[in-house]
Design a protein around this motif. Structure first.
Motif, short mmCIF file in Angstrom:
data_model
loop_
_atom_site.label_atom_id
_atom_site.label_comp_id
_atom_site.label_asym_id
_atom_site.label_seq_id
_atom_site.Cartn_x
_atom_site.Cartn_y
_atom_site.Cartn_z
N LYS A 140 24.86 -28.74 -21.46
CA LYS A 140 25.25 -30.23 -21.96
C LYS A 140 26.78 -30.02 -22.64
CE LYS A 140 23.93 -33.73 -25.43
NZ LYS A 140 22.88 -34.01 -26.58
N ILE A 149 27.49 -35.33 -20.80
CA ILE A 149 26.81 -34.97 -19.39
C ILE A 149 25.79 -33.83 -19.50
CG2 ILE A 149 27.40 -34.44 -16.97
CD1 ILE A 149 30.40 -35.10 -17.63
N THR A 150 24.79 -34.16 -18.98
CA THR A 150 23.60 -32.97 -19.05
C THR A 150 23.02 -32.62 -17.73
OG1 THR A 150 22.98 -33.76 -21.18
CG2 THR A 150 21.22 -32.17 -20.03
N GLY A 151 23.12 -31.44 -17.43
CA GLY A 151 22.59 -30.95 -16.25
C GLY A 151 21.46 -29.99 -16.68
N LEU A 153 18.38 -27.62 -14.65
CA LEU A 153 17.76 -26.87 -13.54
C LEU A 153 16.24 -26.26 -13.96
CD1 LEU A 153 17.39 -25.92 -10.61
CD2 LEU A 153 18.66 -23.76 -11.63
N LEU A 194 16.85 -30.21 -9.93
CA LEU A 194 17.95 -30.32 -10.57
C LEU A 194 18.34 -31.58 -10.93
CD1 LEU A 194 20.68 -28.57 -11.35
CD2 LEU A 194 21.74 -29.51 -9.19
N ASP A 195 18.44 -31.94 -12.12
CA ASP A 195 18.58 -33.35 -12.80
C ASP A 195 19.87 -33.17 -13.59
OD1 ASP A 195 15.94 -33.70 -11.89
OD2 ASP A 195 15.09 -32.97 -13.93
N PHE A 196 20.34 -34.57 -13.43
CA PHE A 196 21.60 -35.01 -14.17
C PHE A 196 21.50 -36.38 -15.07
CE2 PHE A 196 23.25 -32.49 -10.68
CZ PHE A 196 24.07 -31.37 -11.36
N ASN A 197 22.27 -36.15 -16.23
CA ASN A 197 22.05 -37.52 -17.04
C ASN A 197 23.41 -37.58 -17.73
OD1 ASN A 197 21.80 -38.79 -19.79
ND2 ASN A 197 19.81 -39.16 -18.89
N THR A 218 17.23 -37.63 -10.88
CA THR A 218 16.37 -36.74 -10.91
C THR A 218 16.08 -36.15 -9.68
OG1 THR A 218 14.53 -38.45 -10.39
CG2 THR A 218 15.22 -37.97 -12.58
N ALA A 220 18.20 -34.09 -7.75
CA ALA A 220 19.27 -34.14 -7.06
C ALA A 220 19.39 -33.45 -5.65
CB ALA A 220 20.63 -33.68 -8.05
N ARG A 246 14.57 -37.62 -4.64
CA ARG A 246 15.63 -37.91 -5.21
C ARG A 246 15.51 -39.42 -5.92
NH1 ARG A 246 19.45 -37.47 -1.89
NH2 ARG A 246 19.87 -35.19 -2.05
#
Length: 256
Positions: A140, A149-151, A153, A194-197, A218, A220, A246
């Motif tokens: 994060k 920004i949060t990634g 796995l 692998l997700d990003f927000n 979601t 990705a 995705r």
């Protein structure tokens, strides 16, 4: 040291008494902690069909050992446990381990790691909830006061299942599957996502109340993650169903 018990004066379901013991050892600087726990627990499991199925009493005998380190910008925890759960005459033996790490890499960057493994055995066979491993890593970042920004796995072993090896025709219920004698002898492929927000306060938005803009992705990598095994109507062919591909999400959040 903590000691506890629960006794039943009236109990139609026939639950066992509850006993628990906890021992905690803490270092002088309170940064290290070692926790031992043991106990016998019981509960009533409500029926799936109320009024038709009876109440069942379940019991769990458990022992665990946990370690916790809590320092400046770093928190580490790990634990191991063993337990035997009993429900409606069936027993499940469970051995598990989990660990977590939270680290402040910089004033604007945090890292979290989570790992878990849980071995389930019932009557010599693999249990339905057996988990070979699960790993989750979350990074994060806060580049400024308005953005985040949060990634994340996520990786875990596939679910176990019992393979269908044939079919038989039941005059009353139609075609029914014949399952392998190797209970839960098969496992779906590993799950990877692998997700990003992304979130950002929209300062240019008119008015005093500024919304938060959200963009999320979601899966990705667009991984093909197996959800379960499915079969043709006559059970002659086996296929897989999958979790979603995705996906992009976006929107605004208003806080009043």
């Amino acid at each position: 040291m903590q000691l506890g018990t629960r006794q039943f004066l009236v109990d139609d379901a026939g639950q066992d008494a509850v006993y628990s013991l906890g021992l905690t050892f803490t270092s002088d600087d309170r940064r290290h902690r070692l926790i031992f726990g043991a106990g016998q627990y019981s509960a009533v499991v409500p029926p799936e069909l109320g009024g038709v199925q009876p109440l069942f009493a379940s019991t769990s005998q458990q022992v665990s050992l946990d370690y916790l380190f809590d320092g400046d910008g770093l928190r580490v925890a790990a634990g191991a446990y063993a337990k035997t759960d009993s429900f409606d005459g069936a027993e499940v033996d469970i051995l598990g381990f989990d660990a977590e790490l939270d680290a402040r890499l910089a004033n604007w960057l945090d890292l979290s790691l989570r790992f878990a493994s849980s071995d389930h055995r019932s009557g010599g066979a693999v249990g339905d909830n057996d988990l070979g491993y699960q790993l989750r890593a979350i990074l994060k970042a806060r580049p400024n006061r308005s953005s985040s920004i949060t990634g994340a796995l996520t990786m875990r072993s596939g679910a176990v299942f019992t393979r269908v090896i044939g079919a038989q025709n039941d005059p009353g219920r139609g075609v029914e599957p014949i399952f392998s004698s190797d209970i839960n002898g098969e496992r779906l492929s590993d799950f990877v996502s692998l997700d990003f927000n992304f979130s950002h306060v929209l300062g240019l938005w008119p008015g005093e109340t500024k919304p938060i803009g959200i963009l999320a992705i979601t899966n990705a990598l667009d991984s093909s993650n197996e959800a379960r095994a499915i079969y043709s109507p006559d059970f002659s062919q086996e296929q897989r169903s999958f979790f979603g591909p995705r996906v992009f999400y976006f929107g605004l959040i208003f806080d009043f």
